[in-house]
Design a protein around this motif. Structure first.
Motif, PDB file in Angstrom:
ATOM      1  N   VAL A 118      -8.011  26.384 -43.091  1.00 58.09           N
ATOM      2  CA  VAL A 118      -7.246  25.157 -43.283  1.00 58.09           C
ATOM      3  C   VAL A 118      -7.395  24.229 -42.075  1.00 58.09           C
ATOM      4  CG1 VAL A 118      -4.922  24.218 -43.554  1.00 58.09           C
ATOM      5  CG2 VAL A 118      -5.610  26.228 -44.874  1.00 58.09           C
ATOM      6  N   ASN A 119      -7.367  24.809 -40.860  1.00 57.74           N
ATOM      7  CA  ASN A 119      -7.481  23.924 -39.691  1.00 57.74           C
ATOM      8  C   ASN A 119      -8.940  23.611 -39.326  1.00 57.74           C
ATOM      9  OD1 ASN A 119      -8.435  26.063 -38.137  1.00 57.74           O
ATOM     10  ND2 ASN A 119      -6.438  26.528 -37.267  1.00 57.74           N
ATOM     11  N   GLY A 120      -9.848  24.047 -40.186  1.00 52.98           N
ATOM     12  CA  GLY A 120     -11.248  23.638 -40.038  1.00 52.98           C
ATOM     13  C   GLY A 120     -12.049  24.453 -39.035  1.00 52.98           C
ATOM     14  N   LYS A 121     -11.442  25.494 -38.459  1.00 49.48           N
ATOM     15  CA  LYS A 121     -12.180  26.265 -37.458  1.00 49.48           C
ATOM     16  C   LYS A 121     -13.156  27.248 -38.104  1.00 49.48           C
ATOM     17  CE  LYS A 121      -8.967  25.923 -33.616  1.00 49.48           C
ATOM     18  NZ  LYS A 121      -7.634  26.471 -33.465  1.00 49.48           N
ATOM     19  N   ILE A 122     -12.892  27.593 -39.351  1.00 52.80           N
ATOM     20  CA  ILE A 122     -13.829  28.461 -40.071  1.00 52.80           C
ATOM     21  C   ILE A 122     -14.418  27.658 -41.216  1.00 52.80           C
ATOM     22  CG2 ILE A 122     -14.002  30.466 -41.609  1.00 52.80           C
ATOM     23  CD1 ILE A 122     -12.127  31.961 -39.810  1.00 52.80           C
ATOM     24  N   LYS A 123     -15.761  27.635 -41.269  1.00 50.55           N
ATOM     25  CA  LYS A 123     -16.411  26.840 -42.315  1.00 50.55           C
ATOM     26  C   LYS A 123     -17.150  27.720 -43.343  1.00 50.55           C
ATOM     27  CE  LYS A 123     -16.504  22.449 -40.048  1.00 50.55           C
ATOM     28  NZ  LYS A 123     -15.218  22.590 -39.462  1.00 50.55           N
ATOM     29  N   ASP A 124     -17.298  28.997 -43.008  1.00 51.02           N
ATOM     30  CA  ASP A 124     -18.032  29.864 -43.936  1.00 51.02           C
ATOM     31  C   ASP A 124     -17.230  30.205 -45.190  1.00 51.02           C
ATOM     32  OD1 ASP A 124     -20.711  30.960 -42.596  1.00 51.02           O
ATOM     33  OD2 ASP A 124     -19.196  30.618 -41.044  1.00 51.02           O
ATOM     34  N   TYR A 125     -15.919  30.033 -45.114  1.00 48.26           N
ATOM     35  CA  TYR A 125     -15.088  30.223 -46.303  1.00 48.26           C
ATOM     36  C   TYR A 125     -14.397  28.895 -46.582  1.00 48.26           C
ATOM     37  CZ  TYR A 125     -15.428  35.191 -44.916  1.00 48.26           C
ATOM     38  OH  TYR A 125     -15.866  36.437 -44.555  1.00 48.26           O
ATOM     39  N   SER A 126     -13.926  28.742 -47.826  1.00 44.01           N
ATOM     40  CA  SER A 126     -13.201  27.503 -48.144  1.00 44.01           C
ATOM     41  C   SER A 126     -12.177  27.802 -49.220  1.00 44.01           C
ATOM     42  CB  SER A 126     -14.200  26.457 -48.645  1.00 44.01           C
ATOM     43  OG  SER A 126     -14.842  26.960 -49.800  1.00 44.01           O
ATOM     44  N   GLU A 155       1.229  23.351 -45.180  1.00 46.90           N
ATOM     45  CA  GLU A 155       2.643  23.711 -45.358  1.00 46.90           C
ATOM     46  C   GLU A 155       2.780  25.131 -45.913  1.00 46.90           C
ATOM     47  OE1 GLU A 155       5.010  20.674 -47.229  1.00 46.90           O
ATOM     48  OE2 GLU A 155       6.758  22.015 -47.327  1.00 46.90           O
ATOM     49  N   LEU A 156       1.868  25.500 -46.808  1.00 47.69           N
ATOM     50  CA  LEU A 156       1.920  26.854 -47.377  1.00 47.69           C
ATOM     51  C   LEU A 156       1.686  27.893 -46.280  1.00 47.69           C
ATOM     52  CD1 LEU A 156       2.178  28.665 -49.893  1.00 47.69           C
ATOM     53  CD2 LEU A 156      -0.300  28.502 -50.168  1.00 47.69           C
ATOM     54  N   TYR A 157       0.711  27.617 -45.420  1.00 49.95           N
ATOM     55  CA  TYR A 157       0.469  28.566 -44.327  1.00 49.95           C
ATOM     56  C   TYR A 157       1.729  28.762 -43.498  1.00 49.95           C
ATOM     57  CZ  TYR A 157      -0.567  30.788 -40.062  1.00 49.95           C
ATOM     58  OH  TYR A 157      -0.470  31.678 -39.021  1.00 49.95           O
ATOM     59  N   GLU A 158       2.339  27.639 -43.105  1.00 51.16           N
ATOM     60  CA  GLU A 158       3.535  27.744 -42.253  1.00 51.16           C
ATOM     61  C   GLU A 158       4.642  28.536 -42.934  1.00 51.16           C
ATOM     62  OE1 GLU A 158       4.150  23.680 -41.220  1.00 51.16           O
ATOM     63  OE2 GLU A 158       2.517  23.774 -39.729  1.00 51.16           O
ATOM     64  N   ALA A 159       4.819  28.283 -44.224  1.00 45.59           N
ATOM     65  CA  ALA A 159       5.876  28.982 -44.948  1.00 45.59           C
ATOM     66  C   ALA A 159       5.565  30.483 -45.033  1.00 45.59           C
ATOM     67  CB  ALA A 159       6.025  28.394 -46.343  1.00 45.59           C
ATOM     68  N   LEU A 160       4.314  30.796 -45.349  1.00 44.20           N
ATOM     69  CA  LEU A 160       3.990  32.213 -45.573  1.00 44.20           C
ATOM     70  C   LEU A 160       3.966  33.029 -44.284  1.00 44.20           C
ATOM     71  CD1 LEU A 160       1.341  32.176 -48.442  1.00 44.20           C
ATOM     72  CD2 LEU A 160       3.811  32.518 -48.574  1.00 44.20           C
ATOM     73  N   GLU A 161       3.762  32.360 -43.173  1.00 37.44           N
ATOM     74  CA  GLU A 161       3.777  33.086 -41.902  1.00 37.44           C
ATOM     75  C   GLU A 161       5.104  33.816 -41.728  1.00 37.44           C
ATOM     76  OE1 GLU A 161       1.943  31.611 -37.760  1.00 37.44           O
ATOM     77  OE2 GLU A 161       4.066  31.134 -38.005  1.00 37.44           O
TER      78      GLU A 161
END
Ligand code: CUV
Ligand code: SF4
Length: 639
Positions: A118-126, A155-161
């Motif tokens: 989501v934050n763009g640091k990984i590009k091999d998955y999407s 927002e989903l990431y933050e909630a699920l954390e």
């Protein structure tokens, strides 16, 4: 090759007693000739410790270890005064903690990956499934209207954390629990906070001299197990769907015959789908396919085992070579050019077998190294780096294959990939489908009820036998069966995951299956995908006509050949969610004690489900069907 010397004490058990899986039988036989032994032989030659089997010992402090007498459970207490109930409840709690930790840690890895995507640091998955992204977000109250996928995902990431880290309050997916079920949880104080907090608290409470009331310990078991089922496991499933796609039915080959003598065979075994997803990319690289051909192979053949295999079986139709008790056997074929593993259910015994056949065994996860295996670390930030290296190693092993290759020719074709979303669609006949037709068919009695049959295989019982016989008996009695994990593979090998298997079902279930064109046994995926069963159950409650809580539904669950602590955690979250759950093989408890009564009777009167135990498939089926009938009666469906 290292030849094992048979001592006189080693019993040579007929292979038919070990397993009903024909391919595995063939390979155990070959292994014996090659001087290789497997967990089957070791189990036969090692009697389970009877005190441990009853959970009647405690080693939580060094005034002990203390052994109590299962025949006279109240005749003695530990040095500290701990009763049998305290000791068993504490042991049980630590099994739940370990099992829940495994699933929640797996879920957390998926969430870590999601964050970096989501934050763009990984590009091999999407993000592959934005529809699912929106649905999951909406289910926990995140606004999706007019927002970009990225905004929703952040927002989903933050909630699920908070599924992991929440120090207070309730985990996000508690919002998906039917209100009446949630009310029961709140009443008993078992709605989970973050999994880290719950697991920490369970470890604290089971320390010497802390919680010494088995009912109170059981509460923390429930809270922790729920943090697995409605927390870590559910996050693992939902995030994996968002990143790799939501399963829908695929027709696919299962069993050891999926290996190809003239191809480079790569097996992935373990649990977390990111490794496998990257391996799919690597084996499709034209340069590697060329290299394989240059080495004399027709191509590269990728297959899965255990839950890693179940993940990609349902998402991408990758063939599956077998379940937990076949992982050593598959190496005996000599045809495996590499086996790469990540975490969970990876027998240390694989090292020796792999060595015998010159198959490189590769560990990839920093959390799981195995002495004697080669470690090629997998990193989400550069996933291909490790999977490419593994492919190169596999090609070179193919070129230098020394072991005699013998591949059992067993292949079974079945249909798998019935995500909860797809069941919805299939039954409703449109994308705006619903569980209404399922509920209607239960109400009108064509379908008597729904059973979840899941879990491992265990060398203490004949491999696959209990799974297969149990499921056959259930469908014969018009019970629709949902499956995950190694159990699903057992039934696939037995040919029951095809629409044609409907002829083995009772008249009502057969009619429904034939109308819809579905098998009577629906494969949903891996162990973390048991969370799909929780969602399906919640949908059944929400649609109406079958009571107000999960505990009202005519459903039951079973892990008839389980072996892992994860299974105990799964079993307990089903129980805490309201499901009658029967386990086979053995149960870590002294029968007739108060703790036994608590798990097997009292929890139900408190509004939860309850535990059951039986070894024989017919007996398990009887218990489950009786329970389903009891619930039907209570709902007034059968007058
Ligand atoms: Ni997670 S936990 S043996 S691979 S189902 Fe298979 Fe499934 Fe049990 Fe392990
Ligand atoms: Fe024995 Fe009590 Fe110590 Fe357990 S905690 S080992 S029962 S003294």
């Amino acid at each position: 090759m290292d030849i094992k010397k048979k001592s006189d004490k080693d019993k040579e058990i007929p292979v038919q007693d070990f397993t009903t899986c024909d391919a595995t039988q063939q390979m155990i036989t070959k292994g014996r000739l090659d001087g290789v032994d497997t967990a089957f032989d070791r189990a036969a030659n090692m009697k389970a410790c009877p005190i441990g089997a009853d959970s009647a010992c405690c080693k939580h402090c060094f005034m002990g270890p203390c052994r109590l007498n299962a025949k006279d459970p109240y005749g003695k207490v530990g040095v500290c005064g701990a009763t049998i109930d305290t000791i068993m409840a504490r042991n049980f709690a630590r099994m739940v903690a370990s099992g829940a930790a495994a699933h929640t840690d797996h879920g957390m890895s998926m969430l870590d990956l999601f964050r970096e995507v989501v934050n763009g640091k990984i590009k091999d998955y999407s993000i592959k499934d934005t529809q699912k992204l929106e649905a999951v977000a909406q289910s926990i109250g995140i606004e999706t209207e007019g927002r970009s996928a990225k905004e929703i995902a952040v927002e989903l990431y933050e909630a699920l954390e908070s599924t992991y880290t929440a120090v207070e309050g309730e985990i996000p997916f508690a919002k998906r629990v039917p209100p009446k079920t949630l009310e029961t949880w709140r009443k008993h104080g078992v709605v989970p906070r973050g999994a880290m907090r719950e697991i920490m608290e369970i470890m604290h409470r089971t320390h010497m001299g802390v919680d010494q009331d088995y009912t109170n310990i059981t509460k923390q078991c429930s809270r922790t197990a729920l943090a697995d089922g409605w927390g870590g496991s559910m996050v693992a499933t939902e995030i994996s769907d968002i990143l790799f796609g939501t399963p829908s039915p695929v027709s696919i080959e299962v069993n050891m015959g999926v290996l190809k003598e003239d191809q480079v065979n790569i097996i992935i075994h373990g649990h977390e789908p990111n490794l496998f997803e990257s391996m799919i990319e690597s084996v499709n690289e034209p340069t590697f396919i060329e290299a394989a051909k240059a080495a004399g192979a027709k191509g590269i053949n990728l297959a899965g085992m255990c839950c890693s295999g179940a993940e990609v079986l349902v998402r991408h139709g990758i063939p599956h070579a077998g379940n937990f008790m076949s992982t050593e056997a598959v190496l005996i074929t000599g045809a495996v050019d590499i086996m790469a593993v990540d975490v969970q259910c990876i027998k240390q015994g694989l090292v020796k077998v792999a060595e015998c056949y010159g198959t490189p065994l590769i560990t990839t996860n920093p959390r799981c190294r195995i002495e004697g295996a080669t470690h090629i670390e997998f990193n989400d930030h550069e996933p291909k780096k490790s999977t490419d290296e593994i492919v190169i190693k596999a090609i070179s092993r193919f070129k230098n294959r020394k072991a005699k290759v013998q591949i059992p020719q067993n292949v079974n074709i079945g249909v798998h990939g019935f995500s909860h979303e797809y069941i919805n669609y299939m039954l409703g006949g449109s994308f705006r489908g619903s569980y209404r037709p399922l509920n209607d068919n239960i109400i009108n009695g064509r379908i008597r009820g729904v059973a979840g049959v899941v879990g491992c295989t265990n060398p203490r019982v004949k491999q696959d036998h209990v799974h297969i016989e149990l499921v056959k008996e259930l469908i014969k009695n018009d019970v629709l069966v949902l499956q995950t994990g190694c159990s699903q593979i057992a039934l696939a090998k037995a040919g029951l995951t095809t629409p044609e298997a409907a002829h083995l079902a009772g008249p009502g279930l057969r009619e429904v299956c034939e109308t819809v064109g579905m098998p009577p046994v629906l494969g949903l995926g891996s162990c973390v995908d048991n969370s799909r069963i929780l969602i399906a159950a919640s949908e059944m409650v929400r649609i109406g006509g079958l009571g107000d809580s999960i505990a009202d539904l005519p459903v039951a669950g079973c892990a008839p050949e389980y072996m892992s602590e994860k299974a105990i955690s799964i079993g307990h979250y089903f129980v805490a969610s309201g499901v009658y759950t029967v386990f086979g093989v053995t149960f870590p408890i002294v029968q007739g004690t108060r703790f036994h009564k608590h798990l097997f009777e009292e929890l139900e009167t408190m509004g939860f489900g309850k535990w059951g135990f039986a070894i024989e498939p017919q007996e398990i089926a009887r218990l489950m069907i009786n329970h389903i009938d009891k619930k039907r009666q209570a709902l007034g469906l059968d007058k």
